[in-house]
Write a protein that holds these residues in place. Structure first.
Motif, PDB file in Angstrom:
ATOM      1  N   LEU A  83       1.013  -1.126   0.346  1.00  0.00           N
ATOM      2  CA  LEU A  83       0.139  -0.029   0.272  1.00  0.00           C
ATOM      3  C   LEU A  83       1.279   1.377   0.445  1.00  0.00           C
ATOM      4  O   LEU A  83       2.067   1.475   0.488  1.00  0.00           O
ATOM      5  N   MET A  84       0.112   2.436  -0.195  1.00  0.00           N
ATOM      6  CA  MET A  84       1.001   3.910  -0.252  1.00  0.00           C
ATOM      7  C   MET A  84       0.578   4.265   0.786  1.00  0.00           C
ATOM      8  O   MET A  84      -0.482   4.513   1.321  1.00  0.00           O
ATOM      9  N   ARG A  85       2.068   4.821   1.304  1.00  0.00           N
ATOM     10  CA  ARG A  85       1.176   5.768   2.371  1.00  0.00           C
ATOM     11  C   ARG A  85       0.965   7.095   2.074  1.00  0.00           C
ATOM     12  O   ARG A  85       1.752   7.737   1.565  1.00  0.00           O
ATOM     13  N   ALA A  86      -0.743   7.327   2.473  1.00  0.00           N
ATOM     14  CA  ALA A  86      -1.310   8.139   2.198  1.00  0.00           C
ATOM     15  C   ALA A  86      -1.426   9.286   3.368  1.00  0.00           C
ATOM     16  O   ALA A  86      -1.783   9.296   4.167  1.00  0.00           O
ATOM     17  N   LEU A  87      -1.351  10.305   3.464  1.00  0.00           N
ATOM     18  CA  LEU A  87      -1.939  11.789   4.232  1.00  0.00           C
ATOM     19  C   LEU A  87      -3.263  12.643   3.206  1.00  0.00           C
ATOM     20  O   LEU A  87      -2.317  12.850   2.129  1.00  0.00           O
ATOM     21  N   ILE A  88      -4.313  12.776   4.108  1.00  0.00           N
ATOM     22  CA  ILE A  88      -5.409  13.126   3.514  1.00  0.00           C
ATOM     23  C   ILE A  88      -5.546  13.953   4.450  1.00  0.00           C
ATOM     24  O   ILE A  88      -5.709  14.941   5.545  1.00  0.00           O
ATOM     25  N   VAL A  89      -5.923  15.055   3.639  1.00  0.00           N
ATOM     26  CA  VAL A  89      -6.154  16.699   3.895  1.00  0.00           C
ATOM     27  C   VAL A  89      -7.800  17.637   3.244  1.00  0.00           C
ATOM     28  O   VAL A  89      -7.831  16.834   2.465  1.00  0.00           O
TER      29      VAL A  89
ATOM     30  N   ALA B  76       5.601  23.847  -3.050  1.00  0.00           N
ATOM     31  CA  ALA B  76       5.431  23.971  -1.192  1.00  0.00           C
ATOM     32  C   ALA B  76       6.232  22.524  -0.664  1.00  0.00           C
ATOM     33  O   ALA B  76       6.806  22.743   0.503  1.00  0.00           O
ATOM     34  N   LEU B  77       5.366  21.483  -0.983  1.00  0.00           N
ATOM     35  CA  LEU B  77       5.394  20.392  -0.098  1.00  0.00           C
ATOM     36  C   LEU B  77       6.648  19.483  -0.442  1.00  0.00           C
ATOM     37  O   LEU B  77       6.785  17.964   1.005  1.00  0.00           O
ATOM     38  N   LYS B  78       7.340  19.430  -1.696  1.00  0.00           N
ATOM     39  CA  LYS B  78       7.904  18.263  -2.402  1.00  0.00           C
ATOM     40  C   LYS B  78       7.548  17.733  -1.993  1.00  0.00           C
ATOM     41  O   LYS B  78       8.560  16.193  -1.753  1.00  0.00           O
ATOM     42  N   ILE B  79       5.995  16.894  -1.968  1.00  0.00           N
ATOM     43  CA  ILE B  79       6.074  15.514  -1.887  1.00  0.00           C
ATOM     44  C   ILE B  79       4.166  15.342  -3.496  1.00  0.00           C
ATOM     45  O   ILE B  79       4.117  16.579  -3.370  1.00  0.00           O
ATOM     46  N   ARG B  80       4.344  14.890  -3.777  1.00  0.00           N
ATOM     47  CA  ARG B  80       3.326  14.433  -5.030  1.00  0.00           C
ATOM     48  C   ARG B  80       1.830  14.447  -4.008  1.00  0.00           C
ATOM     49  O   ARG B  80       1.224  13.961  -2.973  1.00  0.00           O
TER      50      ARG B  80
ATOM     51  N   ILE C 171       1.161  20.225   7.284  1.00  0.00           N
ATOM     52  CA  ILE C 171       1.097  19.388   6.340  1.00  0.00           C
ATOM     53  C   ILE C 171       2.053  18.882   5.966  1.00  0.00           C
ATOM     54  O   ILE C 171       2.634  17.439   5.995  1.00  0.00           O
ATOM     55  N   ALA C 172       3.294  20.206   5.583  1.00  0.00           N
ATOM     56  CA  ALA C 172       5.145  19.442   4.867  1.00  0.00           C
ATOM     57  C   ALA C 172       5.224  18.535   6.181  1.00  0.00           C
ATOM     58  O   ALA C 172       5.890  17.328   6.646  1.00  0.00           O
ATOM     59  N   LEU C 173       4.938  18.895   7.527  1.00  0.00           N
ATOM     60  CA  LEU C 173       5.785  17.735   9.000  1.00  0.00           C
ATOM     61  C   LEU C 173       4.741  17.054   9.219  1.00  0.00           C
ATOM     62  O   LEU C 173       5.613  15.782   9.369  1.00  0.00           O
ATOM     63  N   ALA C 174       3.505  16.974   9.304  1.00  0.00           N
ATOM     64  CA  ALA C 174       2.392  15.662   8.989  1.00  0.00           C
ATOM     65  C   ALA C 174       3.252  14.789   8.666  1.00  0.00           C
ATOM     66  O   ALA C 174       3.600  13.265   8.657  1.00  0.00           O
ATOM     67  N   ALA C 175       3.436  15.162   6.493  1.00  0.00           N
ATOM     68  CA  ALA C 175       3.540  14.358   5.895  1.00  0.00           C
ATOM     69  C   ALA C 175       5.126  13.430   6.064  1.00  0.00           C
ATOM     70  O   ALA C 175       5.229  12.230   6.262  1.00  0.00           O
ATOM     71  N   ALA C 176       6.274  14.476   6.628  1.00  0.00           N
ATOM     72  CA  ALA C 176       7.359  13.737   6.962  1.00  0.00           C
ATOM     73  C   ALA C 176       6.977  13.012   7.892  1.00  0.00           C
ATOM     74  O   ALA C 176       7.595  12.132   8.039  1.00  0.00           O
TER      75      ALA C 176
END
Length: 401
Positions: free
Chosen positions: A18-24, A105-109, A76-81
């Motif tokens: 599975l791909m680790r995902a953060l939801i906003v 800004a987030l350096k992530i897809r 969001i960037a901190l939570a993703a990291a």
């Protein structure tokens, strides 16, 4: 678009990583915000995402540049990291500029709601026509975001050996996508002509055409299997099946009936998908009767009914006779049977497709609708714009398939 999950099985299940995902999800003051967020989480899981965290923001309106604002973007960037997220899923439709700015800004897809639904459709489509439809929708969506997808797609600069007429990489890709879109449309038009021939053949046979429509995960495929004794894949997930399946059955009193199981609807169904799936949805537009399947156990069933009505109007099926079929009564307090309005017209039928209860009542409702004049039934039976069914009830009997 790269799929969120790998190694899908023929039934759409995932046995790969599975791909680790953060939801906003951003709350703009809508009363159904939590239900919409829960639905999006189901979509994400259905696409093969492992949810590491969910960020909730509250705003009066979207930020023009980042949708969520610079402060929330940093959170969001901190939570993703912290969660080692590989992707961020937005429960909203982002503009190309917002998506591009967020990824910088987030350096992530970053994937928005439309792209996630397209990803699920690509994962679940198995028929040749379904794959063509999904590819068309993806290309139409991609055409507006070429500058975001590849960093090399910029106009070539002049210089030694580079002067004179030329074509930028971006223009080449746009032209290639345009050519592919035209090719896919031609293929789908050909399939649509074949479908029209099949419909004319059924019409000459005098068969009543019935299409199952409804919100995704309302139990359409399970009900289709129960009525037709078919073996269409059904699961407790959003968009479990995409490809239209048609079966011919016999119902005493109605004779030969052609039943079609169609793709489910959802809030903010992407217009590119509606356009791409036009050939499939034509089964709905040309039906004699619609069975609008509703999840009776869902607290949001009224909102879901409204969403389905909205899509039916968009595709030109608003005036087709319909019956509300409240499914999953095994999870609610409803009893199997038929409910009539003050005119004696069937307004709702209560069934449990999984337990196969209330099906005789549903067959009887189909018989009654087939014997009546063209009407609109269900949620708007009291509206004077709509005529009502005849008050006589046809016989109910077991269907033979």
């Amino acid at each position: 678009m790269k799929p969120l999950q790998t190694n899908p099985t023929p039934t759409g299940q995932n046995h790969g990583p599975l791909m680790r995902a953060l939801i906003v999800s951003v709350d703009f003051g809508e009363p159904e915000f939590q239900a919409q967020t829960d639905e999006f989480i189901m979509l994400a899981k259905g696409a093969g995402a492992q949810i590491v965290d969910t960020i909730i923001a509250r705003r009066a309106r979207p930020d023009a540049a980042l949708f969520v604002g610079s402060g929330k973007a940093e959170e969001i960037a901190l939570a993703a990291a912290a969660g080692q997220a590989e992707i961020i899923l937005f429960n909203h439709n982002l503009t190309p500029a917002q998506q591009r700015n967020l990824e910088r800004a987030l350096k992530i897809r970053v994937v928005d709601r439309v792209a996630l639904i397209l990803d699920i459709f690509a994962l679940r489509a198995h028929s040749h026509e379904g794959k063509l439809q999904v590819e068309l929708a993806q290309l139409q969506h991609l055409a507006t975001r070429l500058t975001r997808m590849w960093s090399h797609l910029e106009r070539q600069r002049g210089g030694i050996g580079m002067r004179g007429p030329g074509e930028s990489q971006l223009e080449m890709d746009r032209r290639m996508i345009g050519d592919k879109v035209r090719y896919l449309r031609e293929r789908l038009d050909k399939l649509e002509r074949q479908r029209q021939t099949q419909r004319r053949s059924r019409a000459r046979g005098g068969a009543l055409s019935v299409s199952l429509v409804g919100y995704t995960n309302a139990g359409k495929s399970t009900l289709f299997n129960a009525l037709t004794r078919a073996d269409v894949y059904a699961a407790d997930q959003l968009f479990a099946t995409l490809d239209t399946t048609t079966r011919r059955i016999w119902i005493e009193g109605a004779g030969s009936v052609v039943v079609s199981d169609t793709v489910g609807f959802i809030r903010e169904l992407p217009h590119t998908l509606i356009a791409a799936f036009k050939a499939t949805l034509e089964e709905t537009v040309h039906a004699d009767l619609l069975l609008h399947v509703v999840d009776a156990s869902s607290p949001q069933r009224d909102e879901q009914i409204a969403e389905v009505d909205k899509v039916l109007e968009e595709i030109g099926a608003a005036d087709i006779p319909r019956i509300l079929v409240y499914n999953k009564i095994d999870r609610s307090s409803h009893e199997a049977g038929v409910e009539r309005d003050e005119h004696g017209t069937i307004s709702r039928v209560f069934v449990s497709a999984i337990e196969r209860t209330g099906l005789d009542a549903l067959r009887g409702a189909i018989v009654e609708a087939g014997q009546a004049d063209p009407v609109v039934t269900g949620n708007n039976s009291s509206d004077p714009r709509f005529r009502t069914l005849s008050s006589s009830v046809g016989p109910t009997a077991d269907a033979r398939s």
